[in-house]
Write an enzyme that holds these catalytic residues in place. Structure first.
Site, PDB file in Angstrom:
ATOM      1  N   ILE A   1      -6.812  -5.118   1.013  1.00 36.50           N
ATOM      2  CA  ILE A   1      -7.227  -6.456   1.475  1.00 36.50           C
ATOM      3  C   ILE A   1      -6.365  -6.972   2.637  1.00 36.50           C
ATOM      4  O   ILE A   1      -6.845  -7.762   3.448  1.00 36.50           O
ATOM      5  CB  ILE A   1      -7.228  -7.471   0.298  1.00 36.50           C
TER       6      ILE A   1
ATOM      7  N   ASN B   1       0.638 -15.602  -9.161  1.00 35.68           N
ATOM      8  CA  ASN B   1       0.998 -16.110 -10.497  1.00 35.68           C
ATOM      9  C   ASN B   1       1.447 -17.557 -10.330  1.00 35.68           C
ATOM     10  O   ASN B   1       1.651 -18.017  -9.201  1.00 35.68           O
ATOM     11  CB  ASN B   1       2.067 -15.239 -11.169  1.00 35.68           C
TER      12      ASN B   1
ATOM     13  N   GLY C   1       1.411  -5.841  -7.088  1.00 31.82           N
ATOM     14  CA  GLY C   1      -0.018  -5.734  -6.785  1.00 31.82           C
ATOM     15  C   GLY C   1      -0.416  -6.344  -5.453  1.00 31.82           C
ATOM     16  O   GLY C   1       0.283  -6.193  -4.453  1.00 31.82           O
ATOM     17  N   VAL C   2      -1.543  -7.033  -5.439  1.00 26.91           N
ATOM     18  CA  VAL C   2      -2.045  -7.666  -4.214  1.00 26.91           C
ATOM     19  C   VAL C   2      -1.028  -8.678  -3.688  1.00 26.91           C
ATOM     20  O   VAL C   2      -0.802  -8.778  -2.477  1.00 26.91           O
ATOM     21  CB  VAL C   2      -3.351  -8.461  -4.486  1.00 26.91           C
ATOM     22  N   ASP C   3      -0.444  -9.436  -4.592  1.00 29.79           N
ATOM     23  CA  ASP C   3       0.527 -10.471  -4.235  1.00 29.79           C
ATOM     24  C   ASP C   3       1.674  -9.866  -3.410  1.00 29.79           C
ATOM     25  O   ASP C   3       2.010 -10.361  -2.318  1.00 29.79           O
ATOM     26  CB  ASP C   3       1.057 -11.075  -5.551  1.00 29.79           C
TER      27      ASP C   3
ATOM     28  N   SER D   1      -7.214 -10.715 -11.455  1.00 30.99           N
ATOM     29  CA  SER D   1      -6.874 -10.484 -12.888  1.00 30.99           C
ATOM     30  C   SER D   1      -7.084  -9.056 -13.410  1.00 30.99           C
ATOM     31  O   SER D   1      -6.778  -8.794 -14.565  1.00 30.99           O
ATOM     32  CB  SER D   1      -7.642 -11.446 -13.823  1.00 30.99           C
ATOM     33  N   THR D   2      -7.614  -8.149 -12.576  1.00 27.20           N
ATOM     34  CA  THR D   2      -7.936  -6.816 -13.119  1.00 27.20           C
ATOM     35  C   THR D   2      -6.815  -5.790 -12.969  1.00 27.20           C
ATOM     36  O   THR D   2      -7.008  -4.613 -13.249  1.00 27.20           O
ATOM     37  CB  THR D   2      -9.220  -6.242 -12.470  1.00 27.20           C
ATOM     38  N   GLY D   3      -5.633  -6.247 -12.524  1.00 26.79           N
ATOM     39  CA  GLY D   3      -4.485  -5.348 -12.437  1.00 26.79           C
ATOM     40  C   GLY D   3      -3.531  -5.650 -13.577  1.00 26.79           C
ATOM     41  O   GLY D   3      -3.854  -5.448 -14.752  1.00 26.79           O
TER      42      GLY D   3
ATOM     43  N   TYR E   1      -2.834  -8.316 -14.985  1.00 31.22           N
ATOM     44  CA  TYR E   1      -3.346  -9.282 -15.966  1.00 31.22           C
ATOM     45  C   TYR E   1      -4.402  -8.720 -16.917  1.00 31.22           C
ATOM     46  O   TYR E   1      -4.855  -9.422 -17.833  1.00 31.22           O
ATOM     47  CB  TYR E   1      -3.850 -10.548 -15.263  1.00 31.22           C
TER      48      TYR E   1
HETATM   49  N1  AR6 Z   1      -5.908  -4.665  -1.787  1.00 30.82           N
HETATM   50  C1  AR6 Z   1      -6.940  -4.891  -2.629  1.00 30.82           C
HETATM   51  N2  AR6 Z   1      -6.835  -4.808  -3.970  1.00 30.82           N
HETATM   52  C2  AR6 Z   1      -5.623  -4.493  -4.477  1.00 30.82           C
HETATM   53  C3  AR6 Z   1      -4.484  -4.251  -3.677  1.00 30.82           C
HETATM   54  C4  AR6 Z   1      -4.667  -4.357  -2.261  1.00 30.82           C
HETATM   55  N3  AR6 Z   1      -3.661  -4.155  -1.405  1.00 30.82           N
HETATM   56  N4  AR6 Z   1      -3.422  -3.980  -4.486  1.00 30.82           N
HETATM   57  C5  AR6 Z   1      -3.881  -4.028  -5.765  1.00 30.82           C
HETATM   58  N5  AR6 Z   1      -5.209  -4.317  -5.775  1.00 30.82           N
HETATM   59  P1  AR6 Z   1      -3.042  -7.425  -9.420  1.00 30.82           P
HETATM   60  P2  AR6 Z   1      -3.659  -9.606 -11.309  1.00 30.82           P
HETATM   61  C6  AR6 Z   1      -6.133  -4.512  -6.913  1.00 30.82           C
HETATM   62  O1  AR6 Z   1      -2.176  -6.768 -10.424  1.00 30.82           O
HETATM   63  O2  AR6 Z   1      -4.212  -8.656 -12.296  1.00 30.82           O
HETATM   64  C7  AR6 Z   1       1.171  -9.850  -9.480  1.00 30.82           C
HETATM   65  O3  AR6 Z   1       2.437  -9.393  -9.790  1.00 30.82           O
HETATM   66  C8  AR6 Z   1      -5.696  -3.958  -8.242  1.00 30.82           C
HETATM   67  O4  AR6 Z   1      -6.060  -2.580  -8.346  1.00 30.82           O
HETATM   68  O5  AR6 Z   1      -2.593  -7.493  -8.017  1.00 30.82           O
HETATM   69  O6  AR6 Z   1      -4.424 -10.866 -11.004  1.00 30.82           O
HETATM   70  C9  AR6 Z   1       1.105 -11.371  -9.353  1.00 30.82           C
HETATM   71  O7  AR6 Z   1       2.311 -11.894  -8.853  1.00 30.82           O
HETATM   72  C10 AR6 Z   1      -6.485  -4.804  -9.223  1.00 30.82           C
HETATM   73  O8  AR6 Z   1      -7.803  -4.315  -9.420  1.00 30.82           O
HETATM   74  O9  AR6 Z   1      -3.397  -8.948  -9.858  1.00 30.82           O
HETATM   75  C11 AR6 Z   1       0.851 -11.793 -10.752  1.00 30.82           C
HETATM   76  O10 AR6 Z   1       2.056 -11.886 -11.503  1.00 30.82           O
HETATM   77  C12 AR6 Z   1      -6.594  -6.157  -8.515  1.00 30.82           C
HETATM   78  O11 AR6 Z   1      -6.242  -5.894  -7.155  1.00 30.82           O
HETATM   79  C13 AR6 Z   1      -0.006 -10.699 -11.317  1.00 30.82           C
HETATM   80  O12 AR6 Z   1       0.289  -9.547 -10.542  1.00 30.82           O
HETATM   81  C14 AR6 Z   1      -5.682  -7.234  -9.080  1.00 30.82           C
HETATM   82  O13 AR6 Z   1      -4.456  -6.675  -9.487  1.00 30.82           O
HETATM   83  C15 AR6 Z   1      -1.473 -10.990 -11.173  1.00 30.82           C
HETATM   84  O14 AR6 Z   1      -2.217  -9.990 -11.803  1.00 30.82           O
END
Ligand code: AR6
Length: 179
Positions: free
Chosen positions: A17, A30, A38-40, A127-129, A131
């Protein structure tokens, strides 16, 4: 894969993204707004310190961001005008208001993007990572909430769901076909 709704379009993209050139990129943050994995992590790394600096200001003035809420900051070095930070629910089996809170993330983010005059926006699958939200359930909520917004609002023309990996892409593709 894409679907037209009114004069807008929902596009599914497999990729990272942080590479998207859109007016707004949504961050799966968060409540602390202080970054994470992750994305964050990817968004803060690619966007640079200006994003965290603004998150800190928001944190100081408003406190923590509740689950299901959203807030906009600069996008720093990213090719976007805004990053919209939203806090998805941690999945605990589905009976703790998770569906409604996840829908709220998409709805609130889209309302902010509309208020800011954004014409296009990119979402990760919130939320699919970390969380733990099951991808198929999350895809239904994400796409039906976006579709509802587009039926009721005509100001955002393109909504991209940027899926990380083929599995996520396939689940979203099947869900969008069934929508
Ligand atoms: N581009 C697109 N999608 C991505 C990328 C990227 N660069 N990286 C991961 N994903 P997550 P959550 C997907 O864990 O579940 C953080 O530590 C990933 O495969 O990023 O909402 C925050 O600070 C998954 O399908 O977010 C919070 O503490 C999706 O993005 C916590 O994680 C979301 O995964 C939030 O958890």
């Amino acid at each position: 894969m894409e679907k037209k709704i009114n004069n807008s379009i929902i596009k599914l993209i497999q990729g990272n993204i942080t590479k998207e050139e859109v007016d707004a990129i949504v961050n799966a943050a968060n409540s602390s707004l202080m970054g994470g994995g992750g994305v964050d992590g990817a968004i803060h790394r690619a966007g640079g310190p200006a994003i965290l600096a603004e998150c800190k200001e928001i944190r100081n003035s408003q406190g923590k961001l509740s689950t299901g809420q959203a807030v906009a900051t600069t996008a720093g070095n990213l090719k976007a005008k805004y990053v919209i930070h939203t806090v998805g629910p941690v999945y605990k089996g589905g009976h703790k208001r998770e569906p409604e809170l996840l829908a709220s993330c998409y709805q609130k983010s889209l309302m902010i993007a509309k208020e800011k005059g954004c014409k296009n926006i990119a979402f990760p699958s919130i939320s699919t990572g970390v969380y733990g939200y099951p991808m198929d359930k999350a895809a239904k909520i994400a796409l039906s909430t976006i579709a509802k917004f587009l039926e009721e609002n005509s100001s955002i023309f393109e909504i991209r769901m940027v899926l990380f990996g083929e599995e996520a892409f396939n689940v979203f593709q099947k869900t969008l076909q069934e929508l």
